[in-house]
Design an enzyme around this catalytic site. Structure first.
Site, short mmCIF file in Angstrom:
data_model
loop_
_atom_site.label_atom_id
_atom_site.label_comp_id
_atom_site.label_asym_id
_atom_site.label_seq_id
_atom_site.Cartn_x
_atom_site.Cartn_y
_atom_site.Cartn_z
N CYS A 86 0.84 -1.20 0.00
CA CYS A 86 0.00 0.00 0.00
C CYS A 86 0.88 1.25 0.00
CB CYS A 86 -0.99 -0.04 1.16
SG CYS A 86 -2.41 1.08 0.96
N HIS A 194 -3.42 -5.71 1.16
CA HIS A 194 -2.74 -5.93 2.43
C HIS A 194 -2.72 -7.42 2.81
CE1 HIS A 194 -2.35 -1.72 3.94
NE2 HIS A 194 -3.39 -1.51 3.13
N GLU A 196 -0.88 -8.76 5.01
CA GLU A 196 -0.67 -8.85 6.46
C GLU A 196 -1.98 -8.74 7.22
OE1 GLU A 196 -0.75 -4.44 5.80
OE2 GLU A 196 -0.12 -6.22 4.68
#
Length: 222
Positions: A86, A194, A196
């Site tokens: 990002c 994302h 994560e």
């Protein structure tokens, strides 16, 4: 495997990145943006998402001038690995480690939702935990994720198999629906979604786990 997670004023996914890498077995150090050096013998540098310096001037532009970014560039030029997610993707394009540019979303609106993400290539240490064509469920949260590449660059990215991910459905106006790209040596990955945020059973998806496991295992056994 040793990893460093860079922290800028306005980072908000740095802890998430640390947890994802540690869960996969990495030894992680957080590095403040004013530090001029990375930890010794670091294998991977992760540049996390967020809103570094409030996204003033241009997303990632101020962060790219931080002292630590020269160390990140030097690390990558030596053949080290780097992952930008990002805002981290924006920073890596601003440093020149990745080609193209991230612009304002086509609809001029912030997009925050889980999207279908297609794996375009499994030929990288970041993506070899998947098969080309797999559809992952990964969250996005960005206002400037519209990836631009001119015709010549797009031809290079496609010809060299350097498009890592595309959106299953267009969400932000990105050229060819590109969601992630690889560097020429395939050791730097930038992506807007994302992974994560897709590693824990409490998340809507755990499809990000395979990326971090494959990356850490690959570097440990390199």
């Amino acid at each position: 495997m040793k990893a460093a997670v860079i922290v800028f004023p306005g980072s908000n996914c740095d802890r998430d990145m640390k947890v994802a890498l540690e869960q996969a077995g990495a030894d992680v150090t957080m590095v403040w943006h004013k530090d001029a050096n990375l930890p010794d013998n670091v294998d991977l540098v992760a540049v996390p998402g967020g809103f570094s310096f409030g996204d003033y001037l241009r997303c990632g532009a101020i962060a790219a001038q931080s002292p630590v970014c020269q160390a990140v560039v030097d690390h990558a030029k030596r053949g080290g690995y780097a992952l930008g997610v990002c805002n981290g993707f924006q920073v890596l394009t601003e440093t020149g480690l990745l080609p193209g540019a991230l612009m304002r979303n086509g609809a001029l609106k912030f997009v925050s939702k889980t999207v279908g993400l297609q794996v375009v290539t499994s030929n990288s240490d970041f993506t070899n935990g998947y098969n080309a064509g797999d559809i992952l469920q990964i969250p996005v949260a960005h206002h400037d994720g519209n990836y631009f590449a001119n015709d010549a660059l797009l031809e290079v990215l496609q010809g060299d198999d350097r498009i890592a991910f595309t959106y299953e459905t267009p969400i932000n106006g990105s050229r060819a629906d590109i969601a992630g790209v690889l560097s020429e040596n395939r050791r730097v990955l930038g992506m807007m979604p994302h992974p994560e945020r897709a590693i824990d059973p409490l998340h809507p998806s755990t499809d990000g786990q395979a990326m971090f496991r494959a990356l850490v295992d690959g570097l440990v056994n390199a």
